[in-house]
Design an enzyme around this catalytic site. Sequence first.
Site, mmCIF file in Angstrom:
data_model
loop_
_atom_site.group_PDB
_atom_site.id
_atom_site.type_symbol
_atom_site.label_atom_id
_atom_site.label_comp_id
_atom_site.label_asym_id
_atom_site.label_seq_id
_atom_site.Cartn_x
_atom_site.Cartn_y
_atom_site.Cartn_z
ATOM 1 N N ASP A 44 0.830 -1.214 0.000
ATOM 2 C CA ASP A 44 0.000 0.000 0.000
ATOM 3 C C ASP A 44 0.863 1.262 0.000
ATOM 4 O OD1 ASP A 44 -2.769 -1.137 2.057
ATOM 5 O OD2 ASP A 44 -2.660 -0.764 -0.084
ATOM 6 N N GLU A 67 -5.402 7.225 0.564
ATOM 7 C CA GLU A 67 -5.734 6.463 1.756
ATOM 8 C C GLU A 67 -4.652 6.572 2.833
ATOM 9 O OE1 GLU A 67 -7.181 2.582 0.523
ATOM 10 O OE2 GLU A 67 -8.048 2.281 2.508
ATOM 11 N N ILE A 123 -3.954 0.245 -3.337
ATOM 12 C CA ILE A 123 -4.396 -1.140 -3.587
ATOM 13 C C ILE A 123 -5.860 -1.208 -3.194
ATOM 14 C CG2 ILE A 123 -4.224 -3.581 -2.961
ATOM 15 C CD1 ILE A 123 -1.355 -3.272 -2.409
ATOM 16 N N ASP A 124 -6.721 -1.315 -4.186
ATOM 17 C CA ASP A 124 -8.143 -1.482 -3.895
ATOM 18 C C ASP A 124 -8.454 -2.969 -4.025
ATOM 19 O OD1 ASP A 124 -10.904 -0.887 -3.498
ATOM 20 O OD2 ASP A 124 -11.186 -1.107 -5.647
ATOM 21 N N THR A 126 -7.930 -5.153 -1.094
ATOM 22 C CA THR A 126 -6.826 -5.724 -0.311
ATOM 23 C C THR A 126 -6.998 -7.224 -0.079
ATOM 24 O OG1 THR A 126 -6.634 -3.618 0.794
ATOM 25 C CG2 THR A 126 -5.634 -5.494 1.893
ATOM 26 N N SER A 233 -12.659 -5.579 -5.626
ATOM 27 C CA SER A 233 -12.084 -4.315 -6.117
ATOM 28 C C SER A 233 -12.897 -3.625 -7.218
ATOM 29 C CB SER A 233 -10.657 -4.529 -6.628
ATOM 30 O OG SER A 233 -10.647 -5.007 -7.968
ATOM 31 N N LYS A 236 -14.618 -4.430 -10.986
ATOM 32 C CA LYS A 236 -16.038 -4.556 -11.372
ATOM 33 C C LYS A 236 -16.445 -3.387 -12.288
ATOM 34 C CE LYS A 236 -17.319 -5.268 -6.872
ATOM 35 N NZ LYS A 236 -16.042 -5.628 -6.207
ATOM 36 N N ARG A 250 -24.000 -2.543 -5.045
ATOM 37 C CA ARG A 250 -23.341 -2.514 -3.743
ATOM 38 C C ARG A 250 -24.360 -2.049 -2.710
ATOM 39 N NH1 ARG A 250 -17.832 -2.992 -3.023
ATOM 40 N NH2 ARG A 250 -17.275 -2.573 -0.869
#
Length: 323
Positions: A44, A67, A123-124, A126, A233, A236, A250
């Site tokens: 990350d 982040e 990093i989406d 994780t 992640s 999509k 979601r």
Amino acid sequence: MTQPLDFQPIFQAVRQAAVLCRRVQEAHLVSSDKGGHEPVTIADYGSQAIISRAIAAAFPDDGIIAEEDGGQFIELVAQEQRAEVVALLSEILNTPVTQADVVRWLDHGQRRETARTWVIDPIDGTKGFLALRSYVIAVGILVDKQPVAGVIGCPAYPTKDNAGALFHAQGGVAFMQPLTGGAVRRVRVSEHAEASQVRALESVEKSHTNHERMARVREVAGLGDATLTRIDSMEKYARIAAGDAEMYLRLPRLNSTRPFMIWDHAAGTALVQAAGGMVTDIDGSPLDFSQGRALANKGILVSNGRVHERMIAAIQQVLSESE
Ligand code: AMP
Ligand code: MG
């Protein structure tokens, strides 16, 4: 008309970040004799450092919302792991890097109010990264708090040569190229609207969304026969932009108090909209990126546009049933 931005430095940074992520996976996850560290943390910080460094060099006056930050790197990461990040960055960037450089890059542009702001998720996905499934490296661009452009590196995107894919959106157009470089082609959402043709996506992690209610929504929308694939992640969003899937819902779990974070959706929203698709809250209203780090939204529906209205109506019906 604003001048198009030159994304080449960002493409290069996302590629370098993907190399770093893979190196960390190989060292800490695949090879068991080196286990016991915290690969997420290392990758990350390393990934964000590479991307922020590139933005600092190419767009020095722009703001960044990301982040991680430099203070956390020093406080939360053990000395040995920090040294590992510094060594990996020196090698991948092919230049001597110090710990002070890493801290400076991680903090660059943060807490700065600018009309154009870069939104980084280093990093989406994780959990996908740790489980060797999908994850992405995402860089979105907000202009006046609207997601208008972005770059998403998808190392696990299913392609013929397994090279992964690099998506970007700019000027209302969406593009895809191999992550390792090659021909850039324009992408668009699919036209599919029939249940037998619709490919639905949702999170892998049960704790992230409400799988049962989302299945009920598909039933009510007449899309109960849609193929369902679970992917980690923002890949999509990329699949819908590329016409490789039609919808992604979601819906949070009933007792969830966790807000959506803008770095999990900014680049994806820009990409899908540029590809001709739709991204909205579950009542059909736009996502609201104007409130800082968290999104002021209750749920998210992403689609090719053709199934959107039907899904919104079904979501509202299912929500009213459970009240
Ligand atoms: P996905 O793989 O689509 O579920 O997305 C991954 C993202 O979900 C991460 O980047 C997190 O920000 C977010 N996330 C992590 N834990 C949770 C949770 N308990 N509920 C909702 N979202 C979460
Ligand atoms: Mg994320």
